[in-house]
Design a protein around this motif. Sequence first.
Motif, PDB file in Angstrom:
ATOM      1  N   ARG A  50      46.835  41.378  37.739  1.00 60.23           N
ATOM      2  CA  ARG A  50      46.145  42.447  38.461  1.00 60.23           C
ATOM      3  C   ARG A  50      47.155  43.251  39.257  1.00 60.23           C
ATOM      4  O   ARG A  50      48.111  42.711  39.803  1.00 60.23           O
ATOM      5  CB  ARG A  50      45.074  41.894  39.393  1.00 60.23           C
ATOM      6  CG  ARG A  50      43.905  41.312  38.632  1.00 60.23           C
ATOM      7  CD  ARG A  50      42.643  41.218  39.429  1.00 60.23           C
ATOM      8  NE  ARG A  50      41.535  40.842  38.541  1.00 60.23           N
ATOM      9  CZ  ARG A  50      40.795  41.693  37.866  1.00 60.23           C
ATOM     10  NH1 ARG A  50      41.014  42.982  38.003  1.00 60.23           N
ATOM     11  NH2 ARG A  50      39.839  41.281  37.069  1.00 60.23           N
ATOM     12  N   CYS A  51      46.908  44.537  39.309  1.00 61.70           N
ATOM     13  CA  CYS A  51      47.797  45.430  40.048  1.00 61.70           C
ATOM     14  C   CYS A  51      47.648  45.170  41.538  1.00 61.70           C
ATOM     15  O   CYS A  51      46.532  45.141  42.063  1.00 61.70           O
ATOM     16  CB  CYS A  51      47.451  46.880  39.732  1.00 61.70           C
ATOM     17  SG  CYS A  51      48.279  48.092  40.797  1.00 61.70           S
ATOM     18  N   TYR A  60      53.879  46.287  34.845  1.00 57.84           N
ATOM     19  CA  TYR A  60      54.036  47.446  35.732  1.00 57.84           C
ATOM     20  C   TYR A  60      54.925  48.483  35.080  1.00 57.84           C
ATOM     21  O   TYR A  60      55.751  48.157  34.228  1.00 57.84           O
ATOM     22  CB  TYR A  60      54.633  46.994  37.067  1.00 57.84           C
ATOM     23  CG  TYR A  60      53.655  46.269  37.950  1.00 57.84           C
ATOM     24  CD1 TYR A  60      52.729  46.968  38.707  1.00 57.84           C
ATOM     25  CD2 TYR A  60      53.656  44.882  38.025  1.00 57.84           C
ATOM     26  CE1 TYR A  60      51.817  46.307  39.527  1.00 57.84           C
ATOM     27  CE2 TYR A  60      52.752  44.212  38.842  1.00 57.84           C
ATOM     28  CZ  TYR A  60      51.839  44.925  39.584  1.00 57.84           C
ATOM     29  OH  TYR A  60      50.943  44.278  40.394  1.00 57.84           O
ATOM     30  N   PRO A  61      54.828  49.762  35.463  1.00 57.68           N
ATOM     31  CA  PRO A  61      53.929  50.287  36.492  1.00 57.68           C
ATOM     32  C   PRO A  61      52.473  50.269  36.039  1.00 57.68           C
ATOM     33  O   PRO A  61      52.188  50.271  34.834  1.00 57.68           O
ATOM     34  CB  PRO A  61      54.417  51.711  36.713  1.00 57.68           C
ATOM     35  CG  PRO A  61      55.052  52.089  35.426  1.00 57.68           C
ATOM     36  CD  PRO A  61      55.679  50.831  34.897  1.00 57.68           C
ATOM     37  N   CYS A  62      51.571  50.253  37.012  1.00 54.36           N
ATOM     38  CA  CYS A  62      50.142  50.178  36.723  1.00 54.36           C
ATOM     39  C   CYS A  62      49.690  51.456  36.009  1.00 54.36           C
ATOM     40  O   CYS A  62      49.920  52.558  36.512  1.00 54.36           O
ATOM     41  CB  CYS A  62      49.356  50.000  38.018  1.00 54.36           C
ATOM     42  SG  CYS A  62      47.557  50.079  37.813  1.00 54.36           S
ATOM     43  N   MET A  98      44.293  46.586  42.271  1.00 53.79           N
ATOM     44  CA  MET A  98      43.604  45.378  41.847  1.00 53.79           C
ATOM     45  C   MET A  98      42.872  45.531  40.505  1.00 53.79           C
ATOM     46  O   MET A  98      41.975  44.764  40.193  1.00 53.79           O
ATOM     47  CB  MET A  98      42.631  44.896  42.923  1.00 53.79           C
ATOM     48  CG  MET A  98      43.342  44.247  44.096  1.00 53.79           C
ATOM     49  SD  MET A  98      44.255  42.769  43.609  1.00 53.79           S
ATOM     50  CE  MET A  98      45.340  42.543  45.035  1.00 53.79           C
ATOM     51  N   GLU A  99      43.269  46.531  39.743  1.00 51.53           N
ATOM     52  CA  GLU A  99      42.732  46.652  38.388  1.00 51.53           C
ATOM     53  C   GLU A  99      43.508  45.719  37.455  1.00 51.53           C
ATOM     54  O   GLU A  99      44.691  45.433  37.679  1.00 51.53           O
ATOM     55  CB  GLU A  99      42.843  48.096  37.889  1.00 51.53           C
ATOM     56  CG  GLU A  99      41.943  49.073  38.626  1.00 51.53           C
ATOM     57  CD  GLU A  99      40.469  48.783  38.414  1.00 51.53           C
ATOM     58  OE1 GLU A  99      40.096  48.368  37.298  1.00 51.53           O
ATOM     59  OE2 GLU A  99      39.695  48.970  39.370  1.00 51.53           O
ATOM     60  N   GLU A 100      42.852  45.239  36.406  1.00 51.80           N
ATOM     61  CA  GLU A 100      43.503  44.335  35.461  1.00 51.80           C
ATOM     62  C   GLU A 100      44.549  45.087  34.649  1.00 51.80           C
ATOM     63  O   GLU A 100      44.275  46.137  34.069  1.00 51.80           O
ATOM     64  CB  GLU A 100      42.455  43.712  34.533  1.00 51.80           C
ATOM     65  CG  GLU A 100      43.016  42.604  33.656  1.00 51.80           C
ATOM     66  CD  GLU A 100      41.938  41.871  32.894  1.00 51.80           C
ATOM     67  OE1 GLU A 100      42.281  40.963  32.112  1.00 51.80           O
ATOM     68  OE2 GLU A 100      40.746  42.216  33.070  1.00 51.80           O
ATOM     69  N   ILE A 101      45.746  44.568  34.635  1.00 50.17           N
ATOM     70  CA  ILE A 101      46.850  45.216  33.931  1.00 50.17           C
ATOM     71  C   ILE A 101      47.678  44.158  33.209  1.00 50.17           C
ATOM     72  O   ILE A 101      47.477  42.961  33.383  1.00 50.17           O
ATOM     73  CB  ILE A 101      47.767  46.015  34.886  1.00 50.17           C
ATOM     74  CG1 ILE A 101      48.386  45.090  35.924  1.00 50.17           C
ATOM     75  CG2 ILE A 101      47.008  47.143  35.562  1.00 50.17           C
ATOM     76  CD1 ILE A 101      49.465  45.741  36.766  1.00 50.17           C
ATOM     77  N   ASP A 114      54.016  50.284  41.383  1.00 51.82           N
ATOM     78  CA  ASP A 114      55.067  49.415  40.867  1.00 51.82           C
ATOM     79  C   ASP A 114      55.660  48.644  42.037  1.00 51.82           C
ATOM     80  O   ASP A 114      56.309  49.239  42.905  1.00 51.82           O
ATOM     81  CB  ASP A 114      56.153  50.239  40.177  1.00 51.82           C
ATOM     82  CG  ASP A 114      57.209  49.355  39.498  1.00 51.82           C
ATOM     83  OD1 ASP A 114      57.213  48.136  39.749  1.00 51.82           O
ATOM     84  OD2 ASP A 114      58.037  49.894  38.744  1.00 51.82           O
ATOM     85  N   PRO A 115      55.439  47.327  42.126  1.00 53.48           N
ATOM     86  CA  PRO A 115      55.949  46.555  43.267  1.00 53.48           C
ATOM     87  C   PRO A 115      57.460  46.677  43.464  1.00 53.48           C
ATOM     88  O   PRO A 115      57.943  46.622  44.591  1.00 53.48           O
ATOM     89  CB  PRO A 115      55.564  45.108  42.920  1.00 53.48           C
ATOM     90  CG  PRO A 115      54.509  45.210  41.891  1.00 53.48           C
ATOM     91  CD  PRO A 115      54.735  46.489  41.169  1.00 53.48           C
ATOM     92  N   ALA A 116      58.172  46.846  42.368  1.00 51.59           N
ATOM     93  CA  ALA A 116      59.634  46.947  42.480  1.00 51.59           C
ATOM     94  C   ALA A 116      60.062  48.225  43.177  1.00 51.59           C
ATOM     95  O   ALA A 116      61.149  48.303  43.753  1.00 51.59           O
ATOM     96  CB  ALA A 116      60.265  46.868  41.086  1.00 51.59           C
TER      97      ALA A 116
END
Length: 390
Positions: A5-6, A16-18, A10-13, A24-26
């Motif tokens: 999940r992003c 990344y990137p979402c 919080m969408e299912e992915i 993108d957490p990075a």
Amino acid sequence: MKFDRCFGCMEEIHGYPCPVCGFDPAQAAAPNYVLPYGAILNGRYIVGKMLGQGGFGITYVGWDIALERKVAIKEYYPSGQVSRNPGSRGLTWYTSVQSQQAKQNGTQMFLKEARKMSKVDDIPNVVRVRDLFQENETAYIVMDFIEGETLLKKLQREGPMDYGTCVSLMTPIMQALSEVHKHGIIHRDISPDNIMVQNDGRLILLDLGAAKDLDIQGKDGNVQSSQMVAKHGFSPVEQYGRDGKIGSWTDVYAMAATIYYCCTGVLPPSATDRMIEDTLTCRPRLTKEQFDVLAFCMNVLPQNRPQNMDALLQIVTHPAGKTPPVRDVPKTEPVRPETRNLQPLKPAPGRPLPKWLIPGIAAAVAVIALIISIGSGGKSPSTSPSIQEP
């Protein structure tokens, strides 16, 4: 443990990137004092990105593993009293007396007010509390996640709205606040960025006293501010002083200021500045009569404004006169961040009540005064013993 999940939406992915929100957490630069992405709270809530922060709390997007739905998670984090090492979950409380009081008394008040908020779940147009618990040396409130955009973003995108449209849109919020006040809760942070416009156009009031500011009960029965936290342009003067007596009249000022901003795109001058020189003026899209109504509801002296939401709603929905509005609508101004620890200045004489308004509200004011007198034993307005914060 891996979660597909992003952490941004919080969408299912699946990587990344979402593809939904682009997160993108990075690449996302989160403050080093927030909870790390993917942290699990209370064994069931996955923590995503920070949605916002106030003087007493941090709000995150989250995912409820048990019920499989998005939630908003509010963490008790009083600014200046606590810290967190980067990547850590637990908090480190400072050793000062004030910090230790914030930890002990503040945490319990945070939870107490969350329980109180949960009792108004049946009131429409108010965000609902789903869970509360203590963990990581602090406390958390889990609330519904509201899809949509804030009223502030809507105004910045579309520009100001006319008075009639605004009042019609805000009526359900004013009605909800009237009910909330009956439960002893004062919001104290009503502004366009705390009102969510849902995808179907309905409004939802956010941050129902959850963590903006915490109150302590005074010996005289009045609720007094233990920390001064105010929002420029929207907070009345009683929120700037340690001894300020707050009540339903406090939210009346903020709601009138919100309507003013929605109709003009211009921030009202701060209440403390208005006590020296009142520069609140009629702006585009408002008629003189509509402005006079809002100015009356934004009187810098608490005792000179309508004392509750029912009175405010009655007055703003029945402005007298039909003079044309001012032309040349300006762009919407940004809402400035919260300002803290400002002391109220010596009050200047209040704005005189417009002559045309006196006959229309005299009866309402008399009834309000009688109700307040009966409810307070003849004393000046004070809040209920159960009134809260943020």
